[in-house]
Write a protein that holds these residues in place. Structure first.
Motif, PDB file in Angstrom:
ATOM      1  N   VAL A 166       5.817   2.669 -53.208  1.00 42.53           N
ATOM      2  CA  VAL A 166       7.177   2.264 -52.841  1.00 42.53           C
ATOM      3  C   VAL A 166       7.908   3.487 -52.286  1.00 42.53           C
ATOM      4  CG1 VAL A 166       9.392   1.427 -53.707  1.00 42.53           C
ATOM      5  CG2 VAL A 166       7.260   0.419 -54.541  1.00 42.53           C
ATOM      6  N   GLY A 167       8.239   3.416 -51.006  1.00 36.64           N
ATOM      7  CA  GLY A 167       8.837   4.565 -50.348  1.00 36.64           C
ATOM      8  C   GLY A 167      10.314   4.392 -50.045  1.00 36.64           C
ATOM      9  N   SER A 168      10.838   5.320 -49.285  1.00 39.26           N
ATOM     10  CA  SER A 168      12.270   5.328 -48.982  1.00 39.26           C
ATOM     11  C   SER A 168      12.696   4.125 -48.154  1.00 39.26           C
ATOM     12  CB  SER A 168      12.629   6.621 -48.242  1.00 39.26           C
ATOM     13  OG  SER A 168      11.904   6.732 -47.027  1.00 39.26           O
ATOM     14  N   ASP A 169      11.770   3.547 -47.373  1.00 43.31           N
ATOM     15  CA  ASP A 169      12.132   2.386 -46.566  1.00 43.31           C
ATOM     16  C   ASP A 169      12.448   1.180 -47.455  1.00 43.31           C
ATOM     17  OD1 ASP A 169       9.472   2.292 -47.345  1.00 43.31           O
ATOM     18  OD2 ASP A 169       8.679   1.798 -45.368  1.00 43.31           O
ATOM     19  N   VAL A 170      11.705   1.036 -48.555  1.00 39.77           N
ATOM     20  CA  VAL A 170      11.993  -0.045 -49.503  1.00 39.77           C
ATOM     21  C   VAL A 170      13.347   0.191 -50.168  1.00 39.77           C
ATOM     22  CG1 VAL A 170      11.266  -1.186 -51.632  1.00 39.77           C
ATOM     23  CG2 VAL A 170       9.549  -0.491 -49.939  1.00 39.77           C
ATOM     24  N   VAL A 171      13.583   1.413 -50.612  1.00 38.54           N
ATOM     25  CA  VAL A 171      14.853   1.744 -51.264  1.00 38.54           C
ATOM     26  C   VAL A 171      16.022   1.465 -50.331  1.00 38.54           C
ATOM     27  CG1 VAL A 171      16.238   3.606 -52.256  1.00 38.54           C
ATOM     28  CG2 VAL A 171      13.794   3.456 -52.770  1.00 38.54           C
ATOM     29  N   ALA A 172      15.910   1.888 -49.084  1.00 37.77           N
ATOM     30  CA  ALA A 172      16.986   1.687 -48.120  1.00 37.77           C
ATOM     31  C   ALA A 172      17.268   0.210 -47.893  1.00 37.77           C
ATOM     32  CB  ALA A 172      16.629   2.368 -46.795  1.00 37.77           C
ATOM     33  N   ARG A 173      16.211  -0.582 -47.811  1.00 34.96           N
ATOM     34  CA  ARG A 173      16.376  -2.011 -47.565  1.00 34.96           C
ATOM     35  C   ARG A 173      17.108  -2.697 -48.718  1.00 34.96           C
ATOM     36  NH1 ARG A 173      11.195  -5.447 -45.699  1.00 34.96           N
ATOM     37  NH2 ARG A 173      11.555  -4.203 -43.800  1.00 34.96           N
ATOM     38  N   VAL A 174      16.698  -2.387 -49.951  1.00 45.01           N
ATOM     39  CA  VAL A 174      17.310  -3.032 -51.112  1.00 45.01           C
ATOM     40  C   VAL A 174      18.736  -2.530 -51.317  1.00 45.01           C
ATOM     41  CG1 VAL A 174      17.079  -3.492 -53.588  1.00 45.01           C
ATOM     42  CG2 VAL A 174      15.030  -3.323 -52.157  1.00 45.01           C
TER      43      VAL A 174
END
Length: 232
Positions: free
Chosen positions: A124-132
């Motif tokens: 789980v990377g920064s792209d997932v964090v940003a999306r949520v």
């Protein structure tokens, strides 16, 4: 329950989260206090701290201005941008870790939302964090959760108004599950299966070098770097 389909999430989730939440307003909360009994050792130490560094980088890169790392079974140096929080009753379950983290988060006056994440989700990377995080900012309820092919996962983003009741509901191994169950129609479901599997690493480390399985955890960790000893 409000849901953001994958195709919409793709268009929105890759935008910088600062468009909706200023960096200092998003506080990362990384739960890493467990002994990793099924894994074989505390996961915060896995791969010489690689999972820890990856998780902190994902939170910071996804829009968090600072990260609180909840420790318990083991002590370890933290990456830049991270601060230790100690869950003294960590052995009682992840609920105590969440409670300790949310109480510490309340001391950060600028924080408006917590991005709750686990240390054993290395893909789980920064792209997932940003999306949520962006989905939570757009949600009238201030709650959003990553989903992977219909399966709930992490991170979970909770606005500040949820912290106290969420901490109150946390107990044993349930973490935030009971609170989210009670508010089943509230969290925005953010589809992230195109970005990660979101699966935790809960069994023996299959990535250990051949002939070098992870050592069983004895409940005692001594680190030469600063002499910290934990024998809980």
């Amino acid at each position: 329950m409000r849901e953001i389909p994958q195709q919409v999430a793709e268009s929105n989730g890759d935008r910088r989260p600062a468009a909706a939440v200023r960096r200092r307003e998003a506080l990362g909360l990384l739960l890493a206090a467990g002994s990793g009994s099924r894994y074989g050792s505390p996961k915060v130490l896995a791969h010489e701290g690689l999972w820890l560094r990856s998780a902190v980088e994902a939170l910071l890169g996804g829009g968090c201005g600072h990260v609180l790392v909840v420790l318990g079974a083991a002590e370890t140096p933290l990456p830049p941008g991270a601060e230790a929080v100690h869950a003294h009753r960590w052995a009682d379950g992840v609920g105590e870790s969440l409670r300790a983290g949310l109480r510490a988060a309340a001391d950060h006056a600028d924080a408006r939302c917590a991005v709750i994440h686990l240390v054993d989700l290395p893909d789980v990377g920064s792209d997932v964090v940003a999306r949520v995080l962006l989905a939570a900012a757009d949600s009238p309820n201030g709650l959003a959760r990553a989903f992977y092919g219909g399966r709930p996962g992490h991170p979970v983003v909770a606005a500040r108004r949820h912290w106290e009741p969420m901490a109150g509901a946390a107990a044993g191994e349930t973490g935030a599950r009971e609170y989210l169950r009670r508010h089943g129609e509230m969290p925005t479901r953010v589809q992230c299966e195109d970005l990660a599997t979101g699966r935790d690493q809960d069994g023996p480390d299959r990535n250990a070098p051949p002939g070098e399985p992870p050592l069983p955890y004895s409940g005692r960790q001594v680190h030469a770097f600063d002499g910290i000893e934990d024998s809980r």
